[in-house]
Design a protein around this motif. Structure first.
Motif, PDB file in Angstrom:
ATOM      1  N   TYR A  51      -9.139 -15.798   1.960  1.00  0.00           N
ATOM      2  CA  TYR A  51     -10.053 -14.674   1.745  1.00  0.00           C
ATOM      3  C   TYR A  51      -9.458 -13.476   1.015  1.00  0.00           C
ATOM      4  CZ  TYR A  51     -13.298 -17.094   4.792  1.00  0.00           C
ATOM      5  OH  TYR A  51     -14.151 -18.021   5.329  1.00  0.00           O
ATOM      6  N   ALA A  52      -8.164 -13.498   0.718  1.00  0.00           N
ATOM      7  CA  ALA A  52      -7.578 -12.320   0.063  1.00  0.00           C
ATOM      8  C   ALA A  52      -6.311 -12.673  -0.687  1.00  0.00           C
ATOM      9  CB  ALA A  52      -7.274 -11.247   1.111  1.00  0.00           C
ATOM     10  N   THR A  53      -6.012 -11.842  -1.654  1.00  0.00           N
ATOM     11  CA  THR A  53      -4.781 -11.992  -2.426  1.00  0.00           C
ATOM     12  C   THR A  53      -4.105 -10.625  -2.477  1.00  0.00           C
ATOM     13  OG1 THR A  53      -5.844 -13.654  -3.805  1.00  0.00           O
ATOM     14  CG2 THR A  53      -3.814 -12.672  -4.656  1.00  0.00           C
ATOM     15  N   ALA A  54      -2.805 -10.606  -2.236  1.00  0.00           N
ATOM     16  CA  ALA A  54      -2.026  -9.372  -2.375  1.00  0.00           C
ATOM     17  C   ALA A  54      -1.009  -9.599  -3.479  1.00  0.00           C
ATOM     18  CB  ALA A  54      -1.343  -9.024  -1.058  1.00  0.00           C
ATOM     19  N   LYS A  55      -1.194  -8.886  -4.579  1.00  0.00           N
ATOM     20  CA  LYS A  55      -0.227  -8.983  -5.682  1.00  0.00           C
ATOM     21  C   LYS A  55       1.046  -8.238  -5.290  1.00  0.00           C
ATOM     22  CE  LYS A  55      -3.585  -8.090  -8.958  1.00  0.00           C
ATOM     23  NZ  LYS A  55      -4.036  -7.447 -10.200  1.00  0.00           N
ATOM     24  N   GLU A  56       2.099  -8.512  -6.012  1.00  0.00           N
ATOM     25  CA  GLU A  56       3.381  -7.835  -5.787  1.00  0.00           C
ATOM     26  C   GLU A  56       3.166  -6.323  -5.743  1.00  0.00           C
ATOM     27  OE1 GLU A  56       6.454  -9.156  -8.548  1.00  0.00           O
ATOM     28  OE2 GLU A  56       7.537  -7.307  -8.074  1.00  0.00           O
ATOM     29  N   GLY A  57       3.700  -5.679  -4.726  1.00  0.00           N
ATOM     30  CA  GLY A  57       3.605  -4.228  -4.626  1.00  0.00           C
ATOM     31  C   GLY A  57       2.355  -3.721  -3.928  1.00  0.00           C
TER      32      GLY A  57
END
Lengths: 348, 348
Positions: free
Chosen positions: B238-244
């Motif tokens: 359900y979610a994506t966290a990019k670098e930073g």
């Protein structure tokens, strides 16, 4: 509101520990102590306890006189392990409208092992409007209550594997004798042949408390006992086990539902477990949805834990509906760091 | 005896999970489901749940109609996190003499954060002879109830250190948004500045439940919040966290008794914790007599655990004395593997 009035019946290591603990708590008084040990009778609590405590309550061996004189709200009964040993004592207390907490292992869940006596005590407690509870660290907490509590976070449970690997180091002479520490394999088999009790009492009660707790009827419960023989000399304050003799006892148990293994209990207890590389711990593995995999390392100390659970249940027992209760019927035990009376719903 | 009649108010991931669980249990029926989500309204429970289940109960958005038609014994209220959100809803249910279990985090222990509303609900529940309970895996179980339960085996407690390092992987969109997963540090500070809720709710309630449980009044309780920024890209369903960006939120709290640190709470929650080598676990370290050092590894699953605790408390809430209760007032939760009615003391 006056302090809660507690009497202690049985002033061995456990009873003495409870006195020590009670003397540090607010809102509760020790009003009487009874034991038949001639080395204790006539001495005051403060004389018996080595710590610096103030209590001039004398140890008496006359329970009837004590009960009539001090009129306790509750008695902590620490004299026996078996239902047969405490049954008449509990009846005597109930007849006098006194609440009872006992550390007699079999009383933690007597409904399956002693259904008739359990019903009689339940009926009498209800008639007299008081409550009886059997508890302790094990049975009563680690291998039953805690496993049940963790199952409360599960949608379904398929299997329970409960292990208590404990050290007997902190226990006194009574426990060393109960476990046959230092005895030979021959003596061990003699005890088994003569059906003399040896080792931990209450594995059967833990198992049936668990089944009852989750609402299952086991098709079978089996137990095995094995001696733990030491390969090196082990020594504690109260016992020595020479090479080849008993350093402890290992109990195992299996409970089945419809021929399917549902419950596994493992309980090896010994002195100086690290002499043979045994790391002590309590572990509860519950397979289901979700899995729960708990470890307490080292294991919760048996002596201190039993003293604590017993004393910490005092307000819960006084608040409870009348009858013979188990740890599953009452609110969760907790350390009492404030005034014990704050936990009471009512007291005259 | 007829089955227990349960209605579910709020049919998101938690409500749906409870329905799924209830449909596997004996002695209990789902009699009504209410949610305002237009994608759900009008569909049957079996249509909404992807699993093969049989339930033709329709989802309605008219709570009054539903309550009048189906007359539930108890409602599982899964709509909100805050007292302000559930207060009127609970009142409505109590007015109709219906028991309530809610997973609104603040309702787990509202007595300190919302004393006036808590008293009002308590009074109303008593007047209407029904019971209200707030629960869930956390707050409600891991970081409060379980720590309290373990303290029950202690004669004295000097310090409590409670940690829940959990994965948010199994949660849905609502939780991803609640934790700001994938948001930038700027967005995080914007939320903080605007006092927009972010991350776990209920750490304050856990702390005050613990203090109340052991009978202490804290001189101070402080909380800190920190973003967990990911060093690598992390992705869940359900979610994506990019670098930073935000992979989660870390909460910490400290409770003091007379300026002495007594309670430490640590609660970092994130998606894909192993992306940065974080091993998830629940751990409770209680310093005192004896020390108790518990670990559950991995942590108890948050979603499944909340569903389970809520459903497993149904019989306890129905048995309870009327009023607004906490997990510390009722018997220990347990998996219900038999007929749920066997756990009831009385039902008409």
């Amino acid at each position: 509101m006056r302090p809660i009035r507690v009497a202690i019946w049985g002033f061995g290591a456990m009873g003495q520990g409870m006195a020590e603990m009670l003397l540090t708590k607010r809102g509760v008084d020790i009003v009487g102590v009874c034991d038949h040990d001639p080395t204790l009778v006539g001495r005051t609590v403060q004389d018996v306890l080595t710590q610096t405590v103030e209590s001039l309550i004398p140890v008496t061996d006359d329970i009837d006189l004590m009960l009539n004189e001090v009129d306790p709200d509750i008695v902590l009964l620490c004299t026996d392990s078996f239902v047969s040993g405490v049954y008449e004592k509990i009846k005597k207390l109930l007849e006098k409208n006194i609440n009872v907490i006992t550390i007699a292992e079999e009383m933690v869940f007597p409904f399956q092992s002693h259904p008739a006596l359990a019903k009689e005590l339940d009926d009498l407690a209800k008639e007299k409007d008081v409550t009886v509870l059997g508890t302790g660290i094990n049975p009563g907490f680690v291998m039953d209550f805690l496993a049940i509590a963790l199952s409360g976070a599960m949608m379904d449970v398929e299997k329970m594997v409960i292990t208590r690997k404990n050290s007997l180091n902190t226990f006194g002479l009574t426990v060393m004798e109960k476990y046959g520490i230092g005895e030979t394999l021959e003596q061990y088999y003699e005890r088994i042949t003569n059906k003399q009790p040896i080792g931990h009492i209450g594995l059967n009660q833990s198992a049936h408390m668990i089944f009852s707790g989750v609402g299952l009827k086991p098709s079978k419960f089996e137990q095995q006992i094995e001696p733990i023989l030491t390969q090196t000399k082990r020594k504690t304050k109260y016992a020595t086990a020479k090479e080849g003799t008993l350093a402890g006892i290992s109990l195992t148990g299996q409970g089945y539902i419809d021929e399917q293994l549902f419950l596994e209990l493992h309980h090896p207890s010994q002195i100086e477990p690290d002499a043979q590389g045994v790391q002590t711990e309590d572990s509860i593995y519950l397979e289901g949805k979700p899995n729960v995999n708990m470890t307490i390392r080292p294991e919760i100390d048996g002596g201190l834990g039993t003293i604590a659970v017993c004393v910490n249940m005092i307000p819960h027992v006084m608040n409870a509906k009348p009858g013979l209760k188990t740890m599953l019927d009452l609110p969760v035990p907790r350390a009492i760091l404030g005034d014990m009376r704050d936990m009471l719903e009512t007291i005259e």
